[in-house]
Motif scaffolding. Structure first.
Motif, PDB file in Angstrom:
ATOM      1  N   ALA A 293     -32.232  -1.618  21.240  1.00 26.17           N
ATOM      2  CA  ALA A 293     -30.774  -1.671  21.226  1.00 26.17           C
ATOM      3  C   ALA A 293     -30.309  -0.638  20.211  1.00 26.17           C
ATOM      4  CB  ALA A 293     -30.298  -3.066  20.840  1.00 26.17           C
ATOM      5  N   THR A 294     -29.684   0.437  20.689  1.00 26.25           N
ATOM      6  CA  THR A 294     -29.213   1.496  19.807  1.00 26.25           C
ATOM      7  C   THR A 294     -27.693   1.465  19.762  1.00 26.25           C
ATOM      8  OG1 THR A 294     -28.906   3.229  21.474  1.00 26.25           O
ATOM      9  CG2 THR A 294     -31.150   2.889  20.638  1.00 26.25           C
ATOM     10  N   SER A 295     -27.118   2.300  18.916  1.00 32.12           N
ATOM     11  CA  SER A 295     -25.658   2.363  18.852  1.00 32.12           C
ATOM     12  C   SER A 295     -25.059   2.952  20.129  1.00 32.12           C
ATOM     13  CB  SER A 295     -25.217   3.181  17.634  1.00 32.12           C
ATOM     14  OG  SER A 295     -25.728   4.489  17.712  1.00 32.12           O
ATOM     15  N   GLN A 296     -25.885   3.606  20.963  1.00 35.07           N
ATOM     16  CA  GLN A 296     -25.401   4.153  22.234  1.00 35.07           C
ATOM     17  C   GLN A 296     -25.733   3.259  23.428  1.00 35.07           C
ATOM     18  OE1 GLN A 296     -27.265   6.550  20.158  1.00 35.07           O
ATOM     19  NE2 GLN A 296     -25.253   6.824  19.259  1.00 35.07           N
ATOM     20  N   GLY A 297     -26.446   2.173  23.203  1.00 35.22           N
ATOM     21  CA  GLY A 297     -26.806   1.283  24.287  1.00 35.22           C
ATOM     22  C   GLY A 297     -28.293   0.961  24.290  1.00 35.22           C
TER      23      GLY A 297
ATOM     24  N   VAL B  92     -32.419  11.880  15.950  1.00 35.22           N
ATOM     25  CA  VAL B  92     -32.502  10.910  14.859  1.00 35.22           C
ATOM     26  C   VAL B  92     -32.751   9.552  15.498  1.00 35.22           C
ATOM     27  CG1 VAL B  92     -31.371   9.938  12.831  1.00 35.22           C
ATOM     28  CG2 VAL B  92     -30.839  12.279  13.552  1.00 35.22           C
ATOM     29  N   LYS B  93     -33.978   9.087  15.355  1.00 35.08           N
ATOM     30  CA  LYS B  93     -34.365   7.835  15.992  1.00 35.08           C
ATOM     31  C   LYS B  93     -33.769   6.628  15.280  1.00 35.08           C
ATOM     32  CE  LYS B  93     -38.386   5.254  17.526  1.00 35.08           C
ATOM     33  NZ  LYS B  93     -39.829   5.192  17.619  1.00 35.08           N
ATOM     34  N   ASP B  94     -33.802   6.639  13.925  1.00 32.92           N
ATOM     35  CA  ASP B  94     -33.335   5.458  13.200  1.00 32.92           C
ATOM     36  C   ASP B  94     -32.927   5.811  11.783  1.00 32.92           C
ATOM     37  OD1 ASP B  94     -35.734   5.694  11.691  1.00 32.92           O
ATOM     38  OD2 ASP B  94     -36.800   4.388  13.059  1.00 32.92           O
ATOM     39  N   VAL B  95     -32.410   4.818  11.092  1.00 32.39           N
ATOM     40  CA  VAL B  95     -32.145   4.886   9.660  1.00 32.39           C
ATOM     41  C   VAL B  95     -32.768   3.638   9.049  1.00 32.39           C
ATOM     42  CG1 VAL B  95     -29.849   3.802   9.855  1.00 32.39           C
ATOM     43  CG2 VAL B  95     -30.414   5.170   7.841  1.00 32.39           C
TER      44      VAL B  95
ATOM     45  N   LYS C 256     -33.679  -1.739   9.309  1.00 36.59           N
ATOM     46  CA  LYS C 256     -33.712  -0.565  10.187  1.00 36.59           C
ATOM     47  C   LYS C 256     -32.602  -0.657  11.216  1.00 36.59           C
ATOM     48  CE  LYS C 256     -37.721   0.943  11.705  1.00 36.59           C
ATOM     49  NZ  LYS C 256     -38.951   1.187  12.493  1.00 36.59           N
ATOM     50  N   GLY C 257     -31.931   0.454  11.400  1.00 34.96           N
ATOM     51  CA  GLY C 257     -30.931   0.574  12.446  1.00 34.96           C
ATOM     52  C   GLY C 257     -31.355   1.648  13.426  1.00 34.96           C
ATOM     53  N   PHE C 258     -31.430   1.307  14.703  1.00 32.75           N
ATOM     54  CA  PHE C 258     -31.813   2.290  15.723  1.00 32.75           C
ATOM     55  C   PHE C 258     -30.597   3.133  16.074  1.00 32.75           C
ATOM     56  CE2 PHE C 258     -35.043  -0.971  16.262  1.00 32.75           C
ATOM     57  CZ  PHE C 258     -36.175  -0.195  16.215  1.00 32.75           C
ATOM     58  N   LEU C 259     -30.724   4.446  15.942  1.00 26.87           N
ATOM     59  CA  LEU C 259     -29.612   5.362  16.181  1.00 26.87           C
ATOM     60  C   LEU C 259     -29.734   6.121  17.491  1.00 26.87           C
ATOM     61  CD1 LEU C 259     -29.247   6.872  12.584  1.00 26.87           C
ATOM     62  CD2 LEU C 259     -28.013   4.952  13.600  1.00 26.87           C
ATOM     63  N   MET C 260     -30.880   6.754  17.729  1.00 28.89           N
ATOM     64  CA  MET C 260     -31.130   7.556  18.935  1.00 28.89           C
ATOM     65  C   MET C 260     -30.006   8.576  19.158  1.00 28.89           C
ATOM     66  SD  MET C 260     -34.032   6.443  19.659  1.00 28.89           S
ATOM     67  CE  MET C 260     -34.621   6.738  21.308  1.00 28.89           C
TER      68      MET C 260
END
Length: 170
Positions: A53-57, A95-98, A109-113
């Motif tokens: 689950a990323t910030s884009q979906g 950028v996969k994550d932060v 961890k936050g998934f960014l993608m």
């Protein structure tokens, strides 16, 4: 369509896409609420599907396995987030994550993608909402990013450009 058929179709859709699909699009596609999709994704994960689950979906995690990765340590204030992420995508990275280290919870961890200007625009729009604070605010600006690219040379170039801008923690 039954719930199990819908979940199979969600897996098929996610497997066929290289970019994330937002939950509301999936909900529209299947004629259900976004909450039903959230529950479907939870059940699919419980069955072993590697869905991020990323910030884009939502995206299948194996879609990111064709690239080389490097984790970099960064430090800056929140006003430089856009430039930092823009630098990575400008030179061919994703950028996969932060990741931040929290004193109580450990690694968060936050998934960014984020791999395109459009991804960055969407992320910045969400992060500029009044009540949202980036993870780096928990650690006085210190954070890690997992960066993906087609080869090691691209990763090295990205790292050099981030160093030039003073974003790397060294």
């Amino acid at each position: 369509m039954s719930a199990s058929q819908r979940r199979k179709e969600i897996l098929n859709l996610l497997s066929a896409k290289e970019k994330p699909i937002i939950g509301s699009k999936l909900a529209e596609e299947f004629g259900v609420s976004r909450q039903v999709i959230v529950q479907d994704i939870a059940l699919l994960r419980a069955e072993g599907a590697e869905i991020l689950a990323t910030s884009q979906g939502y995206i299948m995690s194996e879609q990111s396995n064709q690239m080389v990765m490097r984790t970099i340590a960064c430090k800056h204030d929140g006003s430089e987030i856009k430039d930092e992420l823009e630098t990575v995508i400008k030179y061919g990275g994703r950028v996969k994550d932060v990741i931040v280290e929290h004193p109580i919870y450990g690694e968060l961890k936050g998934f960014l993608m984020i791999q395109s200007k459009e991804d960055l625009k969407t992320f910045m729009k969400k992060s500029n909402q009044d009540s949202v604070k980036p993870l780096l605010t928990l650690t006085e600006g210190v954070h890690l990013h997992t960066i993906e690219a087609l080869n090691e040379e691209v990763l090295t170039l990205i790292e050099e450009k981030l160093r030039e801008k003073g974003y790397l923690l060294e």
